[in-house]
Motif scaffolding. Structure first.
Motif, PDB file in Angstrom:
ATOM      1  N   THR A   1       0.834  -1.209   0.000  1.00 24.20           N
ATOM      2  CA  THR A   1       0.000   0.000   0.000  1.00 24.20           C
ATOM      3  C   THR A   1       0.863   1.252   0.000  1.00 24.20           C
ATOM      4  O   THR A   1       0.518   2.243  -0.642  1.00 24.20           O
ATOM      5  CB  THR A   1      -0.967   0.017   1.195  1.00 24.20           C
ATOM      6  N   MET A   2       1.987   1.213   0.708  1.00 22.20           N
ATOM      7  CA  MET A   2       2.893   2.368   0.686  1.00 22.20           C
ATOM      8  C   MET A   2       3.529   2.540  -0.695  1.00 22.20           C
ATOM      9  O   MET A   2       3.697   3.672  -1.170  1.00 22.20           O
ATOM     10  CB  MET A   2       3.964   2.218   1.760  1.00 22.20           C
TER      11      MET A   2
ATOM     12  N   VAL B   1       2.218   1.610  -3.627  1.00 25.67           N
ATOM     13  CA  VAL B   1       1.176   2.096  -4.536  1.00 25.67           C
ATOM     14  C   VAL B   1       0.900   3.567  -4.277  1.00 25.67           C
ATOM     15  O   VAL B   1       0.785   4.369  -5.218  1.00 25.67           O
ATOM     16  CB  VAL B   1      -0.106   1.244  -4.398  1.00 25.67           C
ATOM     17  N   SER B   2       0.797   3.952  -3.014  1.00 27.02           N
ATOM     18  CA  SER B   2       0.563   5.369  -2.709  1.00 27.02           C
ATOM     19  C   SER B   2       1.771   6.214  -3.109  1.00 27.02           C
ATOM     20  O   SER B   2       1.616   7.378  -3.483  1.00 27.02           O
ATOM     21  CB  SER B   2       0.232   5.560  -1.234  1.00 27.02           C
ATOM     22  N   GLY B   3       2.961   5.661  -3.072  1.00 27.51           N
ATOM     23  CA  GLY B   3       4.161   6.376  -3.518  1.00 27.51           C
ATOM     24  C   GLY B   3       4.163   6.628  -5.018  1.00 27.51           C
ATOM     25  O   GLY B   3       4.794   7.556  -5.501  1.00 27.51           O
TER      26      GLY B   3
ATOM     27  N   ILE C   1       1.068   6.757  -6.891  1.00 28.31           N
ATOM     28  CA  ILE C   1      -0.145   7.518  -7.196  1.00 28.31           C
ATOM     29  C   ILE C   1      -0.045   8.968  -6.713  1.00 28.31           C
ATOM     30  O   ILE C   1      -0.409   9.897  -7.438  1.00 28.31           O
ATOM     31  CB  ILE C   1      -1.384   6.822  -6.606  1.00 28.31           C
ATOM     32  N   LEU C   2       0.421   9.201  -5.493  1.00 28.52           N
ATOM     33  CA  LEU C   2       0.436  10.558  -4.933  1.00 28.52           C
ATOM     34  C   LEU C   2       1.316  11.521  -5.735  1.00 28.52           C
ATOM     35  O   LEU C   2       0.870  12.646  -6.034  1.00 28.52           O
ATOM     36  CB  LEU C   2       0.849  10.532  -3.469  1.00 28.52           C
TER      37      LEU C   2
END
Length: 159
Positions: free
Chosen positions: A135-136, A138-140, A142-143
């Motif tokens: 999750t980290m 993927v968020s790295g 996407i953000l």
């Protein structure tokens, strides 16, 4: 010498051997019982006591131990030791309607159960860590993309 003999006599009278207190791996057994099967690692017996009376018996007999947990299930009462007793569980089955009493099963603590729970916990920790890592990651990805799109939108609005 006389006091020593009196002390020895009192000790013999109150010892479990003389009072016929029977146990299996340290778990007490009621006096009114009919043994169904017995092995080194488990014992199964039928008692004339009702289910509630048997639960009261074990609650009283095991009250001095703090690591004993009672679980009341739909079809049985499960007593589990979370300490260092030689036995793992006492299961008192419900459902004896014919007046024959209840069936009780006492099982010895074994290494298969101990190692199995440790492996499950070990694997569980790494599964949780993998989910957090993914999750980290993927968020790295996407953000920064969202931030750059927002920056382009603001830059396009100001021109």
């Amino acid at each position: 010498m006389k006091n020593y003999l009196v002390f020895l006599l009192i000790l013999m009278c109150f010892s479990p051997v003389c009072s016929s207190a029977e146990d299996f791996l340290g778990a007490p057994l009621p006096q009114q019982k009919e043994i169904i099967s017995k092995a080194d690692n488990r014992i199964s017996f039928r008692s004339a006591l009702s289910h509630d009376a048997m639960v009261r018996y074990y609650k009283g007999a095991l009250s001095k131990y703090e690591d004993i947990k009672f679980y009341d299930k739909q079809d049985r009462t499960y007593i589990e030791d979370h300490g260092k007793m030689k036995w793992h569980s006492i299961m008192i089955l419900k459902g004896e309607k014919d007046g024959a009493g209840v069936v009780v099963l006492i099982v010895k603590d074994n290494w298969t159960w101990i190692i199995g729970t440790l492996i499950i916990r070990y694997i569980g920790v790494f599964v949780v860590l993998m989910v957090i890592c993914l999750t980290m990651a993927v968020s790295g990805i996407i953000l920064p993309w969202l931030i750059s799109k927002a920056g382009e939108k603001k830059a396009g609005a100001h021109t």
